[in-house]
Motif scaffolding. Structure first.
Motif, PDB file in Angstrom:
ATOM      1  N   VAL A  63       0.829  -1.210   0.000  1.00 34.42           N
ATOM      2  CA  VAL A  63       0.000   0.000   0.000  1.00 34.42           C
ATOM      3  C   VAL A  63       0.858   1.252   0.000  1.00 34.42           C
ATOM      4  N   LEU A  64       1.912   1.260   0.798  1.00 29.84           N
ATOM      5  CA  LEU A  64       2.674   2.485   1.033  1.00 29.84           C
ATOM      6  C   LEU A  64       3.725   2.763  -0.029  1.00 29.84           C
ATOM      7  N   HIS A  65       4.092   1.752  -0.822  1.00 27.67           N
ATOM      8  CA  HIS A  65       5.117   1.965  -1.859  1.00 27.67           C
ATOM      9  C   HIS A  65       4.640   3.028  -2.847  1.00 27.67           C
ATOM     10  N   GLY A  66       5.557   3.877  -3.254  1.00 27.13           N
ATOM     11  CA  GLY A  66       5.194   4.913  -4.211  1.00 27.13           C
ATOM     12  C   GLY A  66       5.100   6.267  -3.533  1.00 27.13           C
ATOM     13  N   ARG A  67       6.028   6.538  -2.602  1.00 26.38           N
ATOM     14  CA  ARG A  67       6.024   7.822  -1.923  1.00 26.38           C
ATOM     15  C   ARG A  67       6.422   8.912  -2.905  1.00 26.38           C
ATOM     16  N   TYR A  68       6.088  10.146  -2.559  1.00 23.39           N
ATOM     17  CA  TYR A  68       6.272  11.250  -3.492  1.00 23.39           C
ATOM     18  C   TYR A  68       7.217  12.309  -2.933  1.00 23.39           C
ATOM     19  N   ASP A  69       8.142  11.864  -2.063  1.00 23.35           N
ATOM     20  CA  ASP A  69       9.051  12.812  -1.438  1.00 23.35           C
ATOM     21  C   ASP A  69       9.894  13.564  -2.474  1.00 23.35           C
ATOM     22  N   SER A  70      10.396  12.845  -3.478  1.00 23.36           N
ATOM     23  CA  SER A  70      11.262  13.493  -4.460  1.00 23.36           C
ATOM     24  C   SER A  70      10.488  14.523  -5.276  1.00 23.36           C
ATOM     25  N   LEU A  71       9.239  14.230  -5.616  1.00 21.11           N
ATOM     26  CA  LEU A  71       8.413  15.184  -6.359  1.00 21.11           C
ATOM     27  C   LEU A  71       8.176  16.437  -5.521  1.00 21.11           C
TER      28      LEU A  71
END
Length: 214
Positions: A63-71
């Motif tokens: 569920v949590l994979h795919g964070r958007y920190d870099s964006l």
């Protein structure tokens, strides 16, 4: 990477991850998160459980994979350097939301529903928010010896993310019916008042289509 772009192996890995995650989210929606096992996900994808774990080390990561920190960090860094930190971080979050509410928004909505409704995922999500806070602070200029300025930046980033979390929670609860960037702007306005006003931002491109990186 080849010339700054993912190579064939990386593209295949990313596609496998998207496929596994999509099957996992479907099963979680149909059966419930707790009632669905990693073996169930593997069977639905036609792969082994070992393959699932190779891409997603824990069940929560499905569920949590795919964070958007870099964006988000890139959007913060791209904002005008003279902006007050509240506007710089807040508007970066609104801009990032415009990108994320393009194609694939249904998966984002499903993931958010699970994050807010599942206790174990809520705890991991809040841990992840700390990593996002660090990424935002790292994207902002700071005097290395100015501890007070660094503390204020850390507080601003945390407060902006708290407003973001409130907006995301409401958006998920209302099945994504509201405009997410507008809802985030409303939450930031409620938190910061006149210190955050997206309507006075001369660099904001209101004609940018959802899903388009300006």
């Amino acid at each position: 990477m080849e010339n700054g772009r993912p190579n064939l192996r990386e593209r295949r890995r990313a596609e496998t991850q998207r496929t596994i995650q999509a099957h996992a989210m479907r099963l979680f929606a149909e059966r419930g998160y707790d009632a669905t096992t990693v073996n169930d996900v593997a069977h639905a994808c036609g792969v082994s459980a070992m393959t699932v774990y190779r891409h997603f080390p824990t069940k929560e990561d499905l569920v949590l994979h795919g964070r958007y920190d870099s964006l988000i960090a890139a959007r913060v860094a791209a904002r005008p350097a003279g902006e007050p930190p509240v506007r710089r971080v807040g508007l970066a979050l609104v801009e990032a939301a415009r990108v994320l509410t393009g194609p694939g928004v249904d998966l984002l909505l499903a993931r958010l529903r699970l994050m807010t409704d599942t206790p174990a995922l809520r705890a991991r999500h809040l841990d992840g928010q700390l990593a996002t806070q660090r990424a935002i602070v790292a994207a902002l200029p700071a005097e290395p010896d100015d501890a007070e300025a660094g503390f204020r930046t850390w507080v601003v980033a945390g407060a902006c993310l708290a407003a973001l979390h409130a907006a995301l929670t409401r958006w998920a609860q209302e099945d994504g019916r509201q405009d997410l960037p507008g809802l985030i702007a409303t939450a930031l306005g409620a938190a910061f008042g006149g210190d955050f006003d997206p309507d006075t931002d001369p660099d904001q491109d209101t004609d940018t289509a959802p899903g388009t990186v300006a």
